[in-house]
Scaffold this motif. Structure first.
Motif, short mmCIF file in Angstrom:
data_model
loop_
_atom_site.label_atom_id
_atom_site.label_comp_id
_atom_site.label_asym_id
_atom_site.label_seq_id
_atom_site.Cartn_x
_atom_site.Cartn_y
_atom_site.Cartn_z
N THR A 187 1.55 6.39 1.57
CA THR A 187 1.00 5.12 2.04
C THR A 187 -0.51 5.26 2.10
OG1 THR A 187 2.95 4.66 3.38
CG2 THR A 187 0.96 3.41 3.89
N ILE A 188 -1.21 4.40 1.39
CA ILE A 188 -2.66 4.43 1.40
C ILE A 188 -3.13 3.62 2.60
CG2 ILE A 188 -4.76 3.81 0.14
CD1 ILE A 188 -3.16 4.17 -2.45
N GLU A 189 -3.73 4.31 3.55
CA GLU A 189 -4.16 3.68 4.79
C GLU A 189 -5.56 3.10 4.70
OE1 GLU A 189 -2.07 3.13 6.95
OE2 GLU A 189 -0.49 4.63 6.74
N ASP A 190 -6.38 3.69 3.83
CA ASP A 190 -7.77 3.21 3.69
C ASP A 190 -8.16 3.32 2.22
OD1 ASP A 190 -10.53 2.78 3.70
OD2 ASP A 190 -10.82 3.75 5.65
N LEU A 241 -6.71 8.76 5.60
CA LEU A 241 -6.76 8.06 4.31
C LEU A 241 -5.36 7.75 3.77
CD1 LEU A 241 -9.63 10.02 2.52
CD2 LEU A 241 -9.76 8.12 4.14
N ILE A 242 -4.41 8.64 4.05
CA ILE A 242 -3.04 8.45 3.59
C ILE A 242 -2.07 8.90 4.68
CG2 ILE A 242 -3.65 8.86 1.16
CD1 ILE A 242 -2.24 11.63 1.45
N THR A 243 -0.83 8.47 4.55
CA THR A 243 0.27 9.08 5.29
C THR A 243 1.35 9.42 4.29
OG1 THR A 243 1.19 6.88 5.78
CG2 THR A 243 -0.19 7.90 7.46
N ASN A 255 0.81 -1.21 0.00
CA ASN A 255 0.00 0.00 0.00
C ASN A 255 0.85 1.27 0.00
OD1 ASN A 255 1.02 -0.35 2.57
ND2 ASN A 255 -0.81 0.43 3.60
N ARG A 256 2.15 1.13 -0.29
CA ARG A 256 3.05 2.29 -0.27
C ARG A 256 3.76 2.42 -1.62
NH1 ARG A 256 8.42 3.20 0.43
NH2 ARG A 256 9.07 5.09 1.54
N TYR A 257 3.92 3.66 -2.07
CA TYR A 257 4.69 3.89 -3.29
C TYR A 257 5.32 5.27 -3.24
CZ TYR A 257 0.62 6.63 -5.00
OH TYR A 257 -0.40 7.55 -5.15
#
Length: 257
Positions: free
Chosen positions: A221-224, A212-214, A178-180
């Motif tokens: 990073t997409i958290e949700d 929603l993101i960090t 979920n991270r790029y």
């Protein structure tokens, strides 16, 4: 032909084979096309608007973007390109660039002779059809970007762009979680979404505050995923990730963080 050469053109070949099945003869002919490789620095032009087309480029590493500069000096980023993509098939057939393509980051580009691209498209109809499909998908993405900039609010625009980049990287096998890395400054994000850098920053901060993101420097990073894609009004259909042999795995339930 060396293994290195095979590996380079195979990136583009795999891209086309996502659009249409190719025979062994087609694949062999494609891998014999002449090309050269060039290391590129950030902001370097791959091709400038109004240039006559002599080559067709394949992005091997790094990120690139398409853009147009208006009479008042304003720049509109039209799309972001990821490794493995063929950047200017349309230019090879139109003969003259109607927009510019630049490197977003440092990277490597393979340049194939435009004459060779045109010749193989006509000599091998399956390759020609795959190229046609690839340019049609580029048009589909362009239409989505027009809708994004023209009719969505700032929060939706930015969320949509973050979702698109994640899905395209995931579909290309360049990320698995979920991270790029988001290889864009706030100014470049503004040029892509029609917003000021200040507005982009506020929007990203709000997406982060909502869980929603960090962000860590340029990584996202997409958290949700479910919530972010809902905010972004994001549906994968316009990316046409299907192949002739059925939908790709990314469409089976969508991208999973």
């Amino acid at each position: 032909m060396s293994l290195m050469a095979d590996d380079i053109l195979t990136l583009a070949l795999k891209r086309l084979e996502r659009r249409l099945a190719l025979s062994a003869v087609d694949r062999s002919a494609f891998l014999r096309m002449p090309f050269y490789v060039k290391q590129m620095v950030p902001s370097a032009y791959i091709i400038r608007e109004q240039d006559l087309t002599k080559t067709c480029s394949i992005l091997l590493s790094g990120f690139a973007f398409r853009s147009k500069v208006l009479g008042n000096g304003g720049r509109q980023i039209l799309s972001v390109n990821i490794p493995g993509e063929i950047l200017d098939l349309q230019h090879a057939f139109l003969g003259k660039a109607d927009h510019s393509i630049q490197m977003l980051t440092a990277g490597t580009v393979a340049f194939v002779a435009a004459d060779a691209v045109r010749d193989i498209a006509f000599a091998h109809p399956a390759i020609g059809r795959a190229m046609w499909r690839e340019t049609l998908v580029e048009g589909s993405i362009s239409r989505e970007w027009i809708a994004n900039i023209g009719r969505r609010d700032a929060r939706t625009r930015v969320a949509h762009l973050l979702c698109e980049i994640a899905v395209r990287l995931h579909a290309a096998g360049l990320i698995t979680g979920n991270r790029y890395e988001l290889a864009m400054t706030q100014e470049q994000l503004g040029d892509a979404t029609g917003l000021t850098p200040v507005h982009v920053n506020r929007t990203l901060q709000k997406l982060r505050a909502d869980g929603l993101i960090t962000r860590d420097k340029r990584s996202i990073t997409i958290e949700d995923w479910k919530a972010l894609s809902a905010v972004g009004d994001f549906v994968t259909d316009y990316l046409h990730l299907e192949t002739e042999h059925g939908p790709s795995s990314i469409l089976n339930g969508g991208y999973h963080a």
